[in-house]
Structure formats: structure tokens, C-alpha cells
Write a protein that holds these residues in place. Structure first.
Motif, PDB file in Angstrom:
ATOM      1  N   ILE A  75      -1.452   5.075  -5.320  1.00  0.00           N
ATOM      2  CA  ILE A  75      -1.568   5.605  -6.679  1.00  0.00           C
ATOM      3  C   ILE A  75      -2.443   6.855  -6.663  1.00  0.00           C
ATOM      4  CG2 ILE A  75      -2.275   5.129  -9.053  1.00  0.00           C
ATOM      5  CD1 ILE A  75      -0.005   3.363  -8.146  1.00  0.00           C
ATOM      6  N   THR A  76      -1.911   7.975  -7.133  1.00  0.00           N
ATOM      7  CA  THR A  76      -2.692   9.222  -7.184  1.00  0.00           C
ATOM      8  C   THR A  76      -3.836   9.098  -8.175  1.00  0.00           C
ATOM      9  OG1 THR A  76      -0.652  10.454  -6.711  1.00  0.00           O
ATOM     10  CG2 THR A  76      -2.554  11.719  -7.499  1.00  0.00           C
ATOM     11  N   ALA A  77      -3.534   8.528  -9.352  1.00  0.00           N
ATOM     12  CA  ALA A  77      -4.578   8.357 -10.364  1.00  0.00           C
ATOM     13  C   ALA A  77      -4.165   7.271 -11.357  1.00  0.00           C
ATOM     14  CB  ALA A  77      -4.834   9.660 -11.113  1.00  0.00           C
ATOM     15  N   TYR A  78      -5.151   6.480 -11.761  1.00  0.00           N
ATOM     16  CA  TYR A  78      -4.964   5.529 -12.856  1.00  0.00           C
ATOM     17  C   TYR A  78      -5.373   6.243 -14.137  1.00  0.00           C
ATOM     18  CZ  TYR A  78      -4.767   1.945  -9.214  1.00  0.00           C
ATOM     19  OH  TYR A  78      -4.425   1.198  -8.113  1.00  0.00           O
ATOM     20  N   VAL A  79      -4.496   6.234 -15.124  1.00  0.00           N
ATOM     21  CA  VAL A  79      -4.749   6.973 -16.359  1.00  0.00           C
ATOM     22  C   VAL A  79      -4.970   5.983 -17.504  1.00  0.00           C
ATOM     23  CG1 VAL A  79      -3.932   8.771 -17.911  1.00  0.00           C
ATOM     24  CG2 VAL A  79      -3.252   8.812 -15.496  1.00  0.00           C
ATOM     25  N   PRO A  95       7.419   3.274   0.635  1.00  0.00           N
ATOM     26  CA  PRO A  95       7.663   4.341   1.630  1.00  0.00           C
ATOM     27  C   PRO A  95       7.868   5.715   1.012  1.00  0.00           C
ATOM     28  CG  PRO A  95       8.976   2.400   2.125  1.00  0.00           C
ATOM     29  CD  PRO A  95       8.391   2.184   0.763  1.00  0.00           C
ATOM     30  N   TYR A  96       8.428   5.761  -0.206  1.00  0.00           N
ATOM     31  CA  TYR A  96       8.706   7.044  -0.855  1.00  0.00           C
ATOM     32  C   TYR A  96       7.449   7.674  -1.450  1.00  0.00           C
ATOM     33  CZ  TYR A  96      13.165   4.590  -0.620  1.00  0.00           C
ATOM     34  OH  TYR A  96      14.258   3.857  -0.190  1.00  0.00           O
ATOM     35  N   LEU A  97       6.367   6.893  -1.529  1.00  0.00           N
ATOM     36  CA  LEU A  97       5.114   7.396  -2.087  1.00  0.00           C
ATOM     37  C   LEU A  97       4.126   7.822  -1.012  1.00  0.00           C
ATOM     38  CD1 LEU A  97       4.455   4.608  -4.778  1.00  0.00           C
ATOM     39  CD2 LEU A  97       5.917   6.620  -4.968  1.00  0.00           C
ATOM     40  N   ASP A  98       4.483   7.598   0.237  1.00  0.00           N
ATOM     41  CA  ASP A  98       3.557   7.826   1.339  1.00  0.00           C
ATOM     42  C   ASP A  98       3.547   9.298   1.777  1.00  0.00           C
ATOM     43  OD1 ASP A  98       1.708   7.113   3.314  1.00  0.00           O
ATOM     44  OD2 ASP A  98       2.738   5.203   3.668  1.00  0.00           O
ATOM     45  N   PHE A  99       2.822   9.575   2.860  1.00  0.00           N
ATOM     46  CA  PHE A  99       2.598  10.942   3.308  1.00  0.00           C
ATOM     47  C   PHE A  99       3.633  11.426   4.326  1.00  0.00           C
ATOM     48  CE2 PHE A  99      -1.439   9.519   1.678  1.00  0.00           C
ATOM     49  CZ  PHE A  99      -2.014  10.644   1.103  1.00  0.00           C
ATOM     50  N   LEU A 124      11.717  11.084   5.506  1.00  0.00           N
ATOM     51  CA  LEU A 124      12.032   9.668   5.613  1.00  0.00           C
ATOM     52  C   LEU A 124      13.548   9.546   5.593  1.00  0.00           C
ATOM     53  CD1 LEU A 124      10.458   6.947   5.704  1.00  0.00           C
ATOM     54  CD2 LEU A 124      10.879   6.748   3.259  1.00  0.00           C
ATOM     55  N   GLY A 125      14.120   9.231   6.758  1.00  0.00           N
ATOM     56  CA  GLY A 125      15.581   9.191   6.844  1.00  0.00           C
ATOM     57  C   GLY A 125      16.205  10.550   6.602  1.00  0.00           C
ATOM     58  N   GLY A 126      15.485  11.610   6.969  1.00  0.00           N
ATOM     59  CA  GLY A 126      16.011  12.960   6.794  1.00  0.00           C
ATOM     60  C   GLY A 126      15.758  13.578   5.433  1.00  0.00           C
ATOM     61  N   THR A 127      15.038  12.858   4.556  1.00  0.00           N
ATOM     62  CA  THR A 127      14.773  13.355   3.198  1.00  0.00           C
ATOM     63  C   THR A 127      13.273  13.448   2.949  1.00  0.00           C
ATOM     64  OG1 THR A 127      16.814  12.326   2.386  1.00  0.00           O
ATOM     65  CG2 THR A 127      15.176  12.952   0.734  1.00  0.00           C
ATOM     66  N   ASP A 128      12.860  14.526   2.293  1.00  0.00           N
ATOM     67  CA  ASP A 128      11.458  14.739   1.927  1.00  0.00           C
ATOM     68  C   ASP A 128      11.259  14.270   0.484  1.00  0.00           C
ATOM     69  OD1 ASP A 128       8.900  15.584   1.423  1.00  0.00           O
ATOM     70  OD2 ASP A 128       9.218  17.667   2.016  1.00  0.00           O
ATOM     71  N   PRO A 181       3.058  19.696  -1.999  1.00  0.00           N
ATOM     72  CA  PRO A 181       2.315  18.429  -2.061  1.00  0.00           C
ATOM     73  C   PRO A 181       2.362  17.665  -0.740  1.00  0.00           C
ATOM     74  CG  PRO A 181       4.430  18.196  -3.161  1.00  0.00           C
ATOM     75  CD  PRO A 181       4.304  19.651  -2.797  1.00  0.00           C
ATOM     76  N   SER A 182       1.301  16.913  -0.469  1.00  0.00           N
ATOM     77  CA  SER A 182       1.229  16.115   0.749  1.00  0.00           C
ATOM     78  C   SER A 182       1.887  14.751   0.569  1.00  0.00           C
ATOM     79  CB  SER A 182      -0.228  15.926   1.172  1.00  0.00           C
ATOM     80  OG  SER A 182      -0.982  15.302   0.140  1.00  0.00           O
TER      81      SER A 182
END
Length: 337
Positions: A261-265, A186-190, A194-198, A93-94
Motif C-alpha cells: 500500500i503506497t498510502a492509507y488515506v 504481483p501487479y503492485l510490486d516493484f 511481469l510476464g512481459g508487461t510493465d 514510477p517504481s
């Protein structure tokens, strides 16, 4: 065979240490420990949950079967859930998968979250990699937002470091203090790291009643053509209502403005015919009947115990299927008396 190797390695380590514990540990001892880890690691994961494909693996067939057979009146939910989860879990995933569930009480938001967890994690909702965060329980005080931000960062960072495929379910996100949800942006971005963690393999589910009224109004206007309602038109209604609702935890949120948001459901209001299917499921689950033997009269009596709107037509259930189990118990126990 693995157990025998483990015993041999342990015996070798004990023997070497007894002869010359300090000088030999650096060479042979290190090799022995490496061997212990190589053997014990896979063996341990056979009996205890680990962040491996043995314990975490999307069963898309089971997911589709559960959604199609147990979720009523939500034709827009099944396809979007399956397609996004398959794309996220089966490819690199991107960005983190972020699905925002919107709808009134009892329309299936928590139920679908549970189905998702059970279709990915062998331990389901009991998995240590599934994190259910109740906003009303975890973030009750608006004047403690700075503390909550630190707590939320720590939970996400610690969890994803332990297992990249972690699942975070934020229940009642509309009751979260404004501004708090942007902590996780930040954890939802591309970012690749981030700080050494994917964080891109993580999944975030936001459950909210926000936009429930707007969804119901739109469905009521298109009641006779309910199945023709499309996801695109509902996403526009939801995003507009969510970002402009001052009491919502997503009010003027960067997560929405920056398109995280990837998708609103959308979870549509449930009609009496959908409620009747929920009633049948509960009657079977509580061992009152086998499904083929359920009397329609009992289903009708239970359905009549619920409230519906609008008041002049009584088309949609006010509480969806949420109160069905207690109404089933009430009616069936009364009849037995």
C-alpha cells in the motif's frame, strides 16, 4: 491533409492489388499498410479514446481545486492524493500507485475516486481505461474464490496490456472474500516486467469502511483539535484495524504485510458544519437556489433530518453526506406543498 493522404494510400493499395495481388502485396502492399496505420492511427485517436496523452493526462490544478472546494472536513485527504498522483503520473514510477481509502459511509471515498478519474482521463469515469469493481456485485460467493481469482487476473492483465495507465477502483473491498485481494499482489510490486508487461504505471484505489469505527473514535477524542490530527497517526490506526478485522477483505493480507500500500488515506467523520456545506451544494445543483441566496433556515431544517453520533452530543453525521440529496428533496418538496 491527413484525410487526403489516407485516400491516396487507399487508392494506391487498391490499384496495386488489382494488378498483381499476390506478388506485389509482399513489398508495396506492406508499405501501403504501414502508411495507412501511420496516418489512420493518429487520426483515429482524435475522435476515439486512445491510451495517449491527449486522453490521459493529470490536471493537477483541476484536481486540487476540486478537492479543496468540494471536499469537506477531510484535511488529510487533499495533500496525500495530490502529492502521490503527481509523483506517479509525472515521473517513471517504481511500482503501481496503491491508495487505500478508509472511513465511514458518506465521508467522500467514492466522490474522491470520481474526482481523480476526471482529473486524469478526458472521459472521466466513462473512460474504457477506468475500471470500477464492486466487490458485492462481482464477488458475492465465498465458495467461488478460485474462479474470481482467474477473473481478476484476466481483467488486470488485459487492461494494462491495452493501456499501462489503467485505473482500478475496488469499491467495498472490505466485503471481498478473504484471500482474493492477494491475487493482485504481483501487479503492485516493484517488478520492471511481469510476464512481459510493465504494471508500474497503473493505479489502484481500495475503498473500504474498515477502520471507520477506529477513525471515528480517534477523531472524537481529538474533536477540538481536529485539524491537528496528522496522517502518520491515522495510518497506524488504519493498518492495524484493517489487518486484524476478520470480516475485512484485507484480513491478514500479504498486500499489507509486504507493504504494497503506497498510502492509507483516512476519511474522517463529518460534523454538522460539513454536512451543511454538502446541503448547500445539493441545493444549488438541484436548482433550488443560487449559493449566495440560500436561506440558513432551509439548511438547518435539512441538516436536522439526518442522524448524528454520539447520541448524547450528536457531533458527527452517521451517514456523512450520503443521504443529503434525498433529504434535500424531501424538505424542499414538503415546503413547496
Amino acid at each position: 491533409m491527413d484525410f487526403i493522404r489516407l485516400v491516396v494510400l487507399y487508392g494506391l493499395f487498391t490499384y496495386v492489388s488489382a494488378i498483381e495481388p499476390f506478388s506485389t502485396f509482399g513489398a508495396i502492399g506492406t508499405a501501403v499498410l504501414a502508411g495507412l496505420y501511420t496516418v489512420y492511427g493518429p487520426v483515429k485517436c482524435q475522435f476515439k479514446e486512445c491510451c495517449t496523452s491527449t486522453w490521459i493526462n493529470l490536471n493537477s490544478t483541476a484536481l486540487q481545486d476540486e478537492l479543496q472546494s468540494k471536499l469537506y472536513g477531510q484535511h488529510l485527504v487533499t495533500d496525500v492524493i495530490i502529492k502521490h498522483l503527481k509523483a506517479h503520473m509525472m515521473k517513471d514510477p517504481s511500482k503501481a500507485l496503491t491508495l487505500s481509502f478508509h472511513g465511514g459511509t458518506g465521508t467522500g471515498k467514492n466522490y474522491v475516486s470520481k474526482i481523480i478519474a476526471e482529473s486524469i482521463y478526458k472521459q472521466g469515469m466513462r473512460s474504457k481505461y477506468v475500471h470500477l469493481i464492486s466487490s458485492t456485485k462481482e464477488f458475492p460467493h465465498k465458495d467461488m474464490v478460485p474462479l474470481y481469482k482467474d477473473k481478476l487476473r484476466d481483467l488486470i492483465e488485459t487492461s494494462v496490456k491495452e493501456c499501462p495507465q489503467s485505473l482500478f477502483i475496488f469499491d467495498e473491498i472490505d466485503k471481498m472474500p478473504p484471500g482474493l485481494i492477494d491475487t493482485i499482489k504481483p501487479y503492485l510490486d516493484f517488478y520492471e516486467q511481469l510476464g512481459g508487461t510493465d504494471y508500474r504505471k497503473a493505479t489502484f484505489l481500495f475503498l473500504s469502511n474498515t477502520a471507520g469505527d477506529a477513525i471515528s473514535k480517534h477523531v472524537l477524542s481529538n474533536w477540538l483539535n481536529r485539524e491537528d490530527i496528522e496522517l502518520k497517526e491515522m495510518e497506524h490506526i488504519i493498518s492495524k484495524a484493517t489487518i486484524n478485522t476478520k470480516t475485512s477483505g484485507m484480513y491478514h493480507s500479504d498486500i499489507i504485510y509486504k507493504h504494497m500500500i503506497t498510502a492509507y488515506v483516512p476519511f474522517l467523520p463529518m460534523e454538522r458544519r460539513h454536512i451543511k456545506e454538502c446541503i448547500k451544494d445539493v441545493l444549488v445543483a438541484q436548482n433550488y437556489y443560487k449559493r449566495k441566496d440560500i436561506p440558513e433556515e432551509d439548511v438547518r431544517k435539512i441538516a436536522n433530518q439526518l442522524n448524528y453520533f454520539p447520541s448524547n452530543e450528536e457531533i458527527f453525521s452517521v451517514t456523512g453526506c450520503k443521504r443529503v440529496p434525498e433529504k434535500v428533496s424531501y424538505v424542499m418538496e414538503t415546503d413547496e406543498d
